[in-house]
Design a protein around this motif. Structure first.
Motif, PDB file in Angstrom:
ATOM      1  N   ARG A   1       0.854  -1.447   0.071  1.00 54.06           N
ATOM      2  CA  ARG A   1      -0.022   0.082   0.047  1.00 54.06           C
ATOM      3  C   ARG A   1       0.942   1.368   0.139  1.00 54.06           C
ATOM      4  O   ARG A   1       0.478   2.407  -0.628  1.00 54.06           O
ATOM      5  N   GLN A   2       1.906   1.358   0.863  1.00 58.32           N
ATOM      6  CA  GLN A   2       2.735   2.322   0.877  1.00 58.32           C
ATOM      7  C   GLN A   2       3.706   2.547  -0.476  1.00 58.32           C
ATOM      8  O   GLN A   2       4.115   3.412  -0.851  1.00 58.32           O
ATOM      9  N   ILE A   3       4.015   1.228  -0.748  1.00 52.64           N
ATOM     10  CA  ILE A   3       4.865   1.394  -2.341  1.00 52.64           C
ATOM     11  C   ILE A   3       3.977   1.905  -3.375  1.00 52.64           C
ATOM     12  O   ILE A   3       4.453   2.810  -4.201  1.00 52.64           O
ATOM     13  N   VAL A   4       2.949   1.622  -3.701  1.00 54.62           N
ATOM     14  CA  VAL A   4       1.974   1.948  -4.587  1.00 54.62           C
ATOM     15  C   VAL A   4       1.971   3.455  -4.362  1.00 54.62           C
ATOM     16  O   VAL A   4       1.892   4.499  -5.332  1.00 54.62           O
ATOM     17  N   PHE A   5       1.500   3.865  -3.029  1.00 53.13           N
ATOM     18  CA  PHE A   5       1.708   5.512  -2.825  1.00 53.13           C
ATOM     19  C   PHE A   5       2.833   6.098  -3.214  1.00 53.13           C
ATOM     20  O   PHE A   5       2.859   7.210  -3.978  1.00 53.13           O
ATOM     21  N   LEU A   6       4.293   5.578  -2.970  1.00 50.67           N
ATOM     22  CA  LEU A   6       5.240   6.331  -3.322  1.00 50.67           C
ATOM     23  C   LEU A   6       5.323   6.461  -4.673  1.00 50.67           C
ATOM     24  O   LEU A   6       6.176   7.522  -5.554  1.00 50.67           O
ATOM     25  N   ALA A   7       4.944   5.115  -5.554  1.00 53.58           N
ATOM     26  CA  ALA A   7       5.222   5.046  -7.050  1.00 53.58           C
ATOM     27  C   ALA A   7       4.030   6.042  -7.760  1.00 53.58           C
ATOM     28  O   ALA A   7       4.629   6.710  -8.791  1.00 53.58           O
ATOM     29  N   LEU A   8       3.000   6.261  -7.132  1.00 51.56           N
ATOM     30  CA  LEU A   8       2.037   7.182  -7.925  1.00 51.56           C
ATOM     31  C   LEU A   8       1.865   8.659  -7.441  1.00 51.56           C
ATOM     32  O   LEU A   8       1.589   9.054  -8.403  1.00 51.56           O
ATOM     33  N   TYR A   9       2.276   9.023  -6.176  1.00 50.75           N
ATOM     34  CA  TYR A   9       1.789  10.229  -5.653  1.00 50.75           C
ATOM     35  C   TYR A   9       2.069  11.093  -6.513  1.00 50.75           C
ATOM     36  O   TYR A   9       1.335  11.920  -6.848  1.00 50.75           O
ATOM     37  N   TYR A  10       3.311  11.442  -7.069  1.00 52.82           N
ATOM     38  CA  TYR A  10       3.624  12.931  -7.583  1.00 52.82           C
ATOM     39  C   TYR A  10       4.302  12.581  -9.152  1.00 52.82           C
ATOM     40  O   TYR A  10       4.717  13.214  -9.673  1.00 52.82           O
ATOM     41  N   MET A  11       3.642  11.196  -9.453  1.00 55.13           N
ATOM     42  CA  MET A  11       4.205  11.009 -11.069  1.00 55.13           C
ATOM     43  C   MET A  11       3.606  11.889 -12.043  1.00 55.13           C
ATOM     44  O   MET A  11       4.292  11.987 -13.086  1.00 55.13           O
ATOM     45  N   GLY A  12       2.379  12.330 -11.602  1.00 53.87           N
ATOM     46  CA  GLY A  12       1.814  13.410 -12.693  1.00 53.87           C
ATOM     47  C   GLY A  12       2.613  14.465 -12.828  1.00 53.87           C
ATOM     48  O   GLY A  12       2.749  15.020 -13.978  1.00 53.87           O
ATOM     49  N   ILE A  13       2.923  15.263 -11.745  1.00 48.94           N
ATOM     50  CA  ILE A  13       3.849  16.469 -11.865  1.00 48.94           C
ATOM     51  C   ILE A  13       5.154  16.172 -12.185  1.00 48.94           C
ATOM     52  O   ILE A  13       5.742  17.287 -13.095  1.00 48.94           O
ATOM     53  N   ILE A  14       5.853  15.036 -11.905  1.00 49.38           N
ATOM     54  CA  ILE A  14       7.182  14.742 -12.361  1.00 49.38           C
ATOM     55  C   ILE A  14       6.997  14.728 -13.869  1.00 49.38           C
ATOM     56  O   ILE A  14       8.106  15.314 -14.714  1.00 49.38           O
ATOM     57  N   GLY A  15       5.950  14.178 -14.595  1.00 47.00           N
ATOM     58  CA  GLY A  15       6.012  13.974 -15.950  1.00 47.00           C
ATOM     59  C   GLY A  15       5.885  15.591 -16.705  1.00 47.00           C
ATOM     60  O   GLY A  15       6.604  15.562 -17.719  1.00 47.00           O
ATOM     61  N   ILE A  16       5.178  16.221 -16.159  1.00 43.53           N
ATOM     62  CA  ILE A  16       5.083  17.637 -16.694  1.00 43.53           C
ATOM     63  C   ILE A  16       6.313  18.294 -16.362  1.00 43.53           C
ATOM     64  O   ILE A  16       6.859  18.790 -17.256  1.00 43.53           O
ATOM     65  N   MET A  17       6.903  18.265 -15.378  1.00 46.18           N
ATOM     66  CA  MET A  17       8.264  18.917 -14.836  1.00 46.18           C
ATOM     67  C   MET A  17       9.236  18.633 -15.955  1.00 46.18           C
ATOM     68  O   MET A  17      10.270  19.528 -16.439  1.00 46.18           O
ATOM     69  N   SER A  18       9.477  17.077 -16.369  1.00 42.09           N
ATOM     70  CA  SER A  18      10.507  16.605 -17.226  1.00 42.09           C
ATOM     71  C   SER A  18      10.152  17.376 -18.636  1.00 42.09           C
ATOM     72  O   SER A  18      11.296  17.457 -19.421  1.00 42.09           O
ATOM     73  N   THR A  19       9.080  17.488 -19.201  1.00 43.10           N
ATOM     74  CA  THR A  19       8.967  18.180 -20.702  1.00 43.10           C
ATOM     75  C   THR A  19       8.541  19.716 -20.561  1.00 43.10           C
ATOM     76  O   THR A  19       8.243  20.298 -21.531  1.00 43.10           O
ATOM     77  N   LEU A  20       8.830  20.421 -19.441  1.00 45.71           N
ATOM     78  CA  LEU A  20       8.304  21.666 -19.290  1.00 45.71           C
ATOM     79  C   LEU A  20       9.346  22.500 -20.232  1.00 45.71           C
ATOM     80  O   LEU A  20       8.818  23.562 -20.795  1.00 45.71           O
ATOM     81  N   LYS A  21      10.799  22.082 -19.869  1.00 41.73           N
ATOM     82  CA  LYS A  21      11.770  23.015 -20.641  1.00 41.73           C
ATOM     83  C   LYS A  21      11.567  22.871 -22.098  1.00 41.73           C
ATOM     84  O   LYS A  21      11.475  23.963 -22.958  1.00 41.73           O
ATOM     85  N   PRO A  22      11.434  21.786 -22.748  1.00 42.35           N
ATOM     86  CA  PRO A  22      11.104  21.617 -24.253  1.00 42.35           C
ATOM     87  C   PRO A  22       9.742  22.426 -24.593  1.00 42.35           C
ATOM     88  O   PRO A  22       9.817  22.845 -25.616  1.00 42.35           O
ATOM     89  N   TYR A  23       8.778  22.359 -23.744  1.00 44.00           N
ATOM     90  CA  TYR A  23       7.601  23.086 -24.034  1.00 44.00           C
ATOM     91  C   TYR A  23       7.797  24.418 -24.062  1.00 44.00           C
ATOM     92  O   TYR A  23       7.072  25.223 -25.087  1.00 44.00           O
TER      93      TYR A  23
END
Length: 402
Positions: free
Chosen positions: A220-242
């Protein structure tokens, strides 16, 4: 609630240690790429710099040895100070070399210096866990976040600006002195003590980072760690090219993302720690998940047209602020899921897990943006943020935390 001088000194002590990790690492992984490219190094040579990140991914391999060796406050302090001294010496050696002639040697020295830095991090995290009460952990984790974001501001911002004036050798030699100075508060602080004697019967083993995943209910904790801020990390990684595709210059991107964005995360880290301390990480992780959902949705709306600079700055500030909030609650949650005698190992495993899922999110978001466009990518990251919110509500909604 005002903090007394003892607690303030304790917070500042750990802030200095986390800042000492972040400033050189941020400088070497960001600014060094710019320097080498300006001096006409090949892209293949610059690509070698990615190797310096390995210690922070592989550090869980030697974290059980640290848990096993350190059983007292003095033991942890010796480890941290020793690691800092090695860290400083390796940075100094890298700084006295000629960057144009000895680039390979410098990369190796930087890699070894970050091994020492990662070792210091394991010891520091374990000392935080063992020397603090439950209500203290949120504020101490805010120091970890502030140290990380503050290090990014200094390492990839301020030092990059002074580098052109003072040169590689001067800046890196000053960095080595800074690393040593940062450990002075730990030497002076006599009030940092383990809350209770470490149980030597629970000795860590090399395989303990694997056995962490076999605990009852840990997934339960592992899924939380994996999922919690995956969405904003994805945007942050493409923010500069954008931003490049929107027509912004490198300088503008540096100011908007590297200064305004990172500063936003730095500023909110301490208030986020206060919220976690007051309401508990069970409630605040729901609230922070809502903030992350709003931040990702903001980018979906902006991508439907050409955003004005003020609106884009606002979106970047909110994105980074939500990330700063999320890191505090993630670190606090991770500290509550450690086994006795294996504190450094278990916390390290959990933080490494967030790094690995962040890499996956970054790669995946880049592929989606390349094939389907930014709006589709931002929408997908928003769905991930929504999934994280739903998960924390359903998985932890009836569980009391902190």
């Amino acid at each position: 609630m005002r903090l007394d001088k003892t607690k303030t000194f304790k917070l500042s002590t750990f802030f200095c240690l986390y800042l000492a990790q972040a400033v050189p690492m941020s400088f070497f992984t960001t600014a060094l790429q710019v320097i080498m490219r300006e001096q006409q190094f090949s892209l293949s040579a610059i690509a070698l710099l990615q190797l310096v990140k390995l210690p922070w991914i592989l550090k869980m391999l030697w974290s059980p040895m640290i848990d096993r060796a350190c059983t007292t406050t003095r033991g942890y302090k010796r480890l941290i100070v020793g690691s800092e001294v090695v860290y400083a010496l390796l940075i100094l050696l890298a700084g006295v070399l000629n960057l144009q002639i000895n680039v390979g040697t410098i990369v190796v020295l930087v890699l070894l210096s970050l091994v020492a830095s990662a070792t210091q991090d394991i010891g520091t995290d374990a000392l935080v866990i063992l020397s603090s009460q439950k209500r203290e952990k949120a504020l101490l984790n805010s120091m970890q976040s502030m140290g990380s974001f503050g290090g990014s501001l200094v390492g990839s911002g301020l030092l990059l600006m002074v580098l052109h004036r003072y040169g590689w050798n001067m800046v890196t030699q000053c960095l080595s002195v800074f690393v040593l100075v940062a450990v002075v508060p730990l030497l002076l602080n006599k009030n940092i003590q383990l809350q209770k004697p470490k149980d030597t019967r629970q000795r860590a083993r090399w395989s303990d980072f694997v056995w962490f995943f076999t605990q009852r209910g840990i997934w339960r904790q592992i899924v939380f760690l994996a999922l919690y801020y995956m969405g904003i990390i994805g945007i942050m990684s493409t923010l500069k090219p954008y931003m490049v595709d929107l027509g912004y210059s490198m300088r503008e991107i540096g100011v908007m993302n590297g200064v305004v964005g990172v500063a936003s995360a730095f500023v909110v880290s301490y208030p986020a720690g206060m919220l976690v301390r007051h309401f508990g990480y069970g409630r605040t992780r729901v609230f922070f998940a809502i903030v992350m959902l709003v931040a990702t949705s903001f980018f979906v709306v902006l991508s439907l047209g050409r955003p004005s600079t003020p609106w884009l700055i606002a979106a970047i500030a909110l994105l980074w602020a939500s990330y700063g909030m999320a890191t505090v609650v993630v670190y606090t949650s991770a500290m509550q899921h450690v086994r006795q005698g294996k504190e450094g190992t278990d916390f390290t495993v959990q933080t490494v897990l967030t790094h690995l899922t962040g890499i996956v999110a970054a790669v995946f978001s880049g592929m989606v943006a390349d094939r389907l466009g930014y709006t589709a990518m931002f929408s997908l990251q928003t769905l991930l943020a929504l999934a994280a919110l739903i998960y924390v509500v359903l998985a932890f909604g009836k569980r009391k935390a902190l």
